[in-house]
Design an enzyme around this catalytic site. Structure first.
Site, short mmCIF file in Angstrom:
data_model
loop_
_atom_site.label_atom_id
_atom_site.label_comp_id
_atom_site.label_asym_id
_atom_site.label_seq_id
_atom_site.Cartn_x
_atom_site.Cartn_y
_atom_site.Cartn_z
N HIS A 169 -27.26 7.75 73.85
CA HIS A 169 -25.91 8.26 74.15
C HIS A 169 -25.27 8.96 72.95
CE1 HIS A 169 -24.48 4.24 72.58
NE2 HIS A 169 -23.49 4.98 72.13
N ASP A 201 -31.54 3.20 76.18
CA ASP A 201 -30.51 3.82 75.35
C ASP A 201 -30.99 4.06 73.93
OD1 ASP A 201 -28.11 4.99 74.71
OD2 ASP A 201 -27.05 3.10 74.37
N SER A 282 -22.75 3.34 66.77
CA SER A 282 -23.90 3.48 67.66
C SER A 282 -25.10 4.09 66.96
CB SER A 282 -23.54 4.35 68.87
OG SER A 282 -22.81 3.63 69.82
#
Length: 435
Positions: A169, A201, A282
């Protein structure tokens, strides 16, 4: 919710965005997972960022005569007016105006702190400081330009020539030539995407024209224990090289952060931590106290707050951060780095959660013809309660557990059918063979 298969092979409908309590920890101006990357604002208008404090005054000394009362009141008033700006000078003036034991005024000398010339002590082994010194050179900030705007995230250096692991992402929707990687030494380079995997992911990118980078040490997430100390490193809200620490709060926490274009859920058995993780973390590493990477920081649970326009907005870290266990994804990372299409284990069923009041487990909605589940005797209406030693509490729990295996692995599955418990050993299918 599926165990990795496309809709024609089963898969629960994606949850509406408002029903998902988990938020991906990316950072940027726009996009589903993005958050504004804004400069730090002062704590108070015209203030430097330090919290405002009220001045502290010592209680007045006992006085023997009345002639000083008015003067004392004036001094107090003056001291309150000057406030924090009076500092030592204000306190010294108060002393100078008071009666001593002999009735005369004496000015008290002002003492000052000694300045130490102590040098910085070396970081102790196993300390957060030593971990930071070891891992920071292996962490990068990733800036991305998409059609919706700019965003940023973090990454983990895997090879000296620029192979970098991050979240899908973080780079999802990146336009050609729009990835920029910033290194610990202040240099930067453009990068390209080598491979992405929405189901776990994860993504692998390659920085161009770089050499002699410091690869991270990859650890074993299977060796983690609840309560163990961990450190998170990344670029929350664009603040690169940020280090936070905490503990492992829980293991194998099923986290569902959405679905891909085919309806397959992005669900993994997460490492839960209270180390502060915020948008922009992230793709960065969660490491143990030896400095070995044991997870990829990926999502956070947030508490909704009221936004200025009256709507609901998500807050930052509330101590509920989630990382993808490194053990489960390294085989997939190797596939992406080699330019291969990632593969995942599957049972070949469509599942959902049990109805309220029913026994906990994942309810089989549909079984794919010819799948390993059909060969084992599973059918619609059965409730899967265990895979090996993993207790299954719902659809997310089953998907996350199956994702921790690889195609061809043998597992023992326990389920109830018509009120009777059954168990079978089966070999997991691969989504590489699906139509």
């Amino acid at each position: 919710m599926s165990d990795g298969q496309t809709p024609q092979h089963g898969g629960q409908q994606p949850r509406p965005a408002g029903d998902n309590p988990y938020q991906r920890a990316s950072s940027g101006w726009t996009g589903t997972d993005s958050h504004p990357t804004q400069p730090l604002q002062p704590t108070h208008p015209g203030h430097t960022g330090l919290p405002l404090q009220q001045p502290t005054h010592a209680p007045p000394r006992e006085r023997t005569g009345r002639g000083r009362t008015g003067l004392a009141a004036a001094v107090v008033a003056a001291s309150l007016l000057v406030g924090g700006g009076a500092g030592i000078g204000g306190a010294a003036w108060w002393d100078a105006t008071q009666d001593g034991s002999g009735g005369s005024s004496q000015a008290s000398p002002v003492s000052t702190s000694q300045v130490s010339s102590q040098s910085q002590a070396p970081a102790a082994d196993g300390s957060v400081e030593s971990v930071a010194q070891k891992v920071l050179p292996s962490v990068v900030k990733i800036d991305v330009a998409t059609a919706q705007g700019g965003a940023s995230g973090s990454g983990i250096i895997l090879t000296a020539d620029g192979t970098i692991l991050t979240n899908n992402h973080v780079v999802e929707g990146a336009e050609a030539g729009s990835l920029t990687v910033s290194f610990d030494d202040g240099t930067s380079a453009e990068a390209e995407v080598l491979g992405t995997d929405p189901l776990t992911d994860t993504a692998v990118i390659k920085a161009e024209g770089v050499t002699d980078l410091t690869p991270a040490t990859i650890g074993k997430s299977a060796n983690l224990g609840v309560g163990e100390g961990v450190v998170a490193i990344g670029s929350p809200f664009g603040l690169d090289a940020t280090v936070t620490s905490g503990i492992v709060s829980a293991l194998d926490r099923p986290v569902n952060v959405g679905s891909d274009d085919l309806g397959n859920s992005t669900t993994y058995p997460a490492i839960q931590t209270d180390a502060a993780i915020n948008p922009g973390n992230s793709g960065g590493p969660l490491v143990d106290l030896t400095g070995a990477v044991i997870g990829i920081n990926s999502s956070i649970r947030t508490a909704a707050s009221q936004s200025p326009d009256g709507g609901q907005s998500a807050s930052g870290s509330i101590g509920l951060g989630f990382a993808i266990p490194i053990d489960e994804v390294m085989p997939i990372v190797d596939q992406m780095a080699a330019g291969e299409t990632p593969t995942h284990a599957r049972l070949g069923i469509q599942v959902g959660d049990a109805e309220t009041g029913d026994a906990a487990g994942a309810v089989v909605r549909e079984v794919t013809a010819g799948s390993t589940a059909e060969k084992a005797g599973l059918s619609a209406g059965d409730v899967i309660t265990k895979v090996d030693d993993h207790r299954i509490t719902g659809a997310d729990s089953l998907v996350a557990t199956i994702r921790s295996y690889r195609p061809g692995d043998s597992v023992s599955v326990t389920w109830t059918s018509g009120g009777e418990e059954q168990t079978a050993d089966l070999v997991l299918d691969s989504d590489a063979t699906q139509g």
